[in-house]
Design an enzyme around this catalytic site. Sequence first.
Site, PDB file in Angstrom:
ATOM      1  N   HIS A 308       0.855  -1.179   0.000  1.00  0.00           N
ATOM      2  CA  HIS A 308       0.000   0.000   0.000  1.00  0.00           C
ATOM      3  C   HIS A 308       0.892   1.229   0.000  1.00  0.00           C
ATOM      4  O   HIS A 308       1.934   1.226   0.647  1.00  0.00           O
ATOM      5  CB  HIS A 308      -0.913   0.007   1.233  1.00  0.00           C
ATOM      6  CG  HIS A 308      -2.046   0.963   1.118  1.00  0.00           C
ATOM      7  ND1 HIS A 308      -1.929   2.284   1.453  1.00  0.00           N
ATOM      8  CD2 HIS A 308      -3.311   0.791   0.652  1.00  0.00           C
ATOM      9  CE1 HIS A 308      -3.079   2.883   1.219  1.00  0.00           C
ATOM     10  NE2 HIS A 308      -3.926   2.008   0.730  1.00  0.00           N
ATOM     11  N   ASP A 365      -7.930  -5.465   0.232  1.00  0.00           N
ATOM     12  CA  ASP A 365      -8.503  -6.319  -0.792  1.00  0.00           C
ATOM     13  C   ASP A 365      -7.924  -7.725  -0.837  1.00  0.00           C
ATOM     14  O   ASP A 365      -8.338  -8.519  -1.677  1.00  0.00           O
ATOM     15  CB  ASP A 365      -8.401  -5.632  -2.155  1.00  0.00           C
ATOM     16  CG  ASP A 365      -9.474  -4.568  -2.258  1.00  0.00           C
ATOM     17  OD1 ASP A 365     -10.555  -4.812  -1.697  1.00  0.00           O
ATOM     18  OD2 ASP A 365      -9.228  -3.511  -2.835  1.00  0.00           O
TER      19      ASP A 365
HETATM   20  N1  ACO Z   1       4.394  -7.588  -4.762  1.00  0.00           N
HETATM   21  C1  ACO Z   1       5.730  -7.574  -4.894  1.00  0.00           C
HETATM   22  N2  ACO Z   1       6.499  -6.461  -4.743  1.00  0.00           N
HETATM   23  C2  ACO Z   1       5.850  -5.319  -4.454  1.00  0.00           C
HETATM   24  C3  ACO Z   1       4.453  -5.263  -4.290  1.00  0.00           C
HETATM   25  C4  ACO Z   1       3.715  -6.461  -4.461  1.00  0.00           C
HETATM   26  N3  ACO Z   1       2.397  -6.468  -4.329  1.00  0.00           N
HETATM   27  N4  ACO Z   1       4.096  -3.990  -4.017  1.00  0.00           N
HETATM   28  C5  ACO Z   1       5.212  -3.261  -3.991  1.00  0.00           C
HETATM   29  N5  ACO Z   1       6.293  -4.062  -4.256  1.00  0.00           N
HETATM   30  C6  ACO Z   1       7.710  -3.669  -4.249  1.00  0.00           C
HETATM   31  C7  ACO Z   1       8.056  -2.856  -5.487  1.00  0.00           C
HETATM   32  O1  ACO Z   1       8.511  -3.686  -6.549  1.00  0.00           O
HETATM   33  C8  ACO Z   1       9.152  -1.966  -4.950  1.00  0.00           C
HETATM   34  O2  ACO Z   1      10.336  -2.735  -4.832  1.00  0.00           O
HETATM   35  P1  ACO Z   1      11.781  -2.030  -5.053  1.00  0.00           P
HETATM   36  O3  ACO Z   1      11.900  -1.012  -3.949  1.00  0.00           O
HETATM   37  O4  ACO Z   1      12.751  -3.132  -4.973  1.00  0.00           O
HETATM   38  O5  ACO Z   1      11.726  -1.378  -6.418  1.00  0.00           O
HETATM   39  C9  ACO Z   1       8.689  -1.651  -3.514  1.00  0.00           C
HETATM   40  O6  ACO Z   1       7.880  -2.771  -3.141  1.00  0.00           O
HETATM   41  C10 ACO Z   1       7.863  -0.373  -3.407  1.00  0.00           C
HETATM   42  O7  ACO Z   1       6.814  -0.436  -4.345  1.00  0.00           O
HETATM   43  P2  ACO Z   1       6.155   0.802  -5.064  1.00  0.00           P
HETATM   44  O8  ACO Z   1       5.609   0.377  -6.399  1.00  0.00           O
HETATM   45  O9  ACO Z   1       7.078   1.970  -5.039  1.00  0.00           O
HETATM   46  O10 ACO Z   1       4.949   1.105  -4.099  1.00  0.00           O
HETATM   47  P3  ACO Z   1       3.749   2.056  -4.410  1.00  0.00           P
HETATM   48  O11 ACO Z   1       3.421   2.748  -3.143  1.00  0.00           O
HETATM   49  O12 ACO Z   1       3.997   2.903  -5.596  1.00  0.00           O
HETATM   50  O13 ACO Z   1       2.565   1.036  -4.813  1.00  0.00           O
HETATM   51  C11 ACO Z   1       0.746  -0.443  -4.691  1.00  0.00           C
HETATM   52  C12 ACO Z   1       1.551   0.650  -3.973  1.00  0.00           C
HETATM   53  C13 ACO Z   1       0.278   0.068  -6.068  1.00  0.00           C
HETATM   54  C14 ACO Z   1      -0.514  -0.737  -3.871  1.00  0.00           C
HETATM   55  C15 ACO Z   1       1.633  -1.704  -4.843  1.00  0.00           C
HETATM   56  O14 ACO Z   1       2.043  -2.167  -3.576  1.00  0.00           O
HETATM   57  C16 ACO Z   1       0.940  -2.813  -5.623  1.00  0.00           C
HETATM   58  O15 ACO Z   1       1.004  -2.826  -6.859  1.00  0.00           O
HETATM   59  N6  ACO Z   1       0.249  -3.780  -4.913  1.00  0.00           N
HETATM   60  C17 ACO Z   1      -0.473  -4.827  -5.588  1.00  0.00           C
HETATM   61  C18 ACO Z   1      -1.829  -4.305  -6.058  1.00  0.00           C
HETATM   62  C19 ACO Z   1      -2.789  -4.069  -4.912  1.00  0.00           C
HETATM   63  O16 ACO Z   1      -2.974  -4.888  -4.038  1.00  0.00           O
HETATM   64  N7  ACO Z   1      -3.479  -2.884  -4.955  1.00  0.00           N
HETATM   65  C20 ACO Z   1      -4.477  -2.519  -3.966  1.00  0.00           C
HETATM   66  C21 ACO Z   1      -4.060  -1.345  -3.164  1.00  0.00           C
HETATM   67  S1  ACO Z   1      -5.196  -1.024  -1.863  1.00  0.00           S
HETATM   68  C22 ACO Z   1      -6.520  -0.297  -2.588  1.00  0.00           C
HETATM   69  O17 ACO Z   1      -6.445   0.397  -3.576  1.00  0.00           O
HETATM   70  C23 ACO Z   1      -7.818  -0.524  -2.003  1.00  0.00           C
END
Ligand code: ACO
Length: 431
Positions: A308, A365
Amino acid sequence: MKSRSVVITDNATGKQVECPVYEGAYGAPVIDIKNLYKELGMFTFDLGYGSTASCRSAITYLDGEEGLLMHRGYPIEQLAEQSTFTEVAYLLINGELPNQQQHDEWNRALKMHGMTHEHLSRFYTGYRYDAHPMSVLAGVVAAVASYYHDETDIYNPADRILTARRVIGKMPSLISKIYRHQSGLPFVYPDNSRDYVENFMYMMFSWPTESYLANPVAVRALDLLFILHADHEQNASTSTVRLAGSAETNPFACVAAGVTTLWGKSHGGANEAVIKMLEEIGHPTNIQKFVDRAKDKNDNFRLMGFGHRVYKNYDPRAKIIRQACHDLLDEMHLNSELFDIAMELERIALEDPYFIERKLYPNVDFYSGLIYQALNIPTDMFTPMFALARSAGWIAQWMEMMADPDFRIGRPRQLYIGAKQRDYVPLAQRT
Ligand code: ACO
């Protein structure tokens, strides 16, 4: 309220700008940079708005480090346990919990606005039976704007509250019709002897030839999910609603814009994506393979329902849903292989240094789809369920923005990295 200031210095010219710092009721103070461009000729650059407060708001507060979420000061845990979705919607919009009379009037008003114009039903039949429900929802919500356009004065507080009642009141009907069309079943009018969530289930699942009695356990589970999804401060879809609204567009069109943003799998579409992922995993023995893929930088696969932008501790909503999912499956005597896979996936990921270091926890979720599934809601209808609940937050945030005396159109700037000026070459001379 101004508490101190920050001075920003351009090292190249020595020019300075003093920026006031404001303290909110909670959370990080904010630096007011509105004079930055005037004084230094510079913009700020913040991809994904990780350090940018886009507005003032008194509706929802969340603390990602502490795993805290409050609406109008009330902790989500208390609302989840003691309130109802329609009461939470009232709270988001009006700022206070209703007394008995206000409560009854509000619920009555939502019922009175539960019907949609009869012509609107024809919109659904224009879509293919297998159109994604979020595509249909964006279309029909935008279409409602056409019924309430000229008569809605967005600067009149009474019209804004009427709009809120219409939006929240009509969402169950708008969404249930998508499912009915998809399933080849006739549309069902609301039955105002039923409360909001039960009425929604009636419009979704009743059979024209049978009387319908909703399972109270299912009604409560759905109500809980709606409470947990009702608002979440300036997330992507809410910011979209505000940005659209800042151009003084029709509020139903703003909500339709929110629907389109929510659809994405990084946002509300995650609930659908989680179930698809769990089905793809298929068996606990395959989990490690998927966890490895999520960690592999050459693979764009991510664990859906994990991570998140703001919560760097357990999402408080996920904690509540996890327990609710347990309770629901027990009470309905259901065995869910997917739930077992989800629990095991959560255990493995939470012990993995990759997820620990990046503070990636299950979000709201990760478990919500399992509840929807137990309630026989088809996978592609999960995100519309989220939209139904979030419509309360969207419209509350829109109302707050419209009432703000400093309200102006949202217009971000950019760092231009494209071509420098050049002359047009006629087609015949181009190589
Ligand atoms: N699985 C694996 N790795 C992940 C995940 C994941 N679900 N989420 C983040 N990471 C990693 C990224 O690759 C990144 O790694 P790095 O630092 O080595 O490059 C690090 O964690 C930070 O990730 P960001 O993309 O910078 O995080 P951001 O805050 O931009 O994204 C998000 C948040 C979009 C929710 C992301 O965690 C994601 O895509 N999750 C999966 C989709 C999801 O569950 N969305 C629902 C969100 S809650 C809602 O809207 C109700």
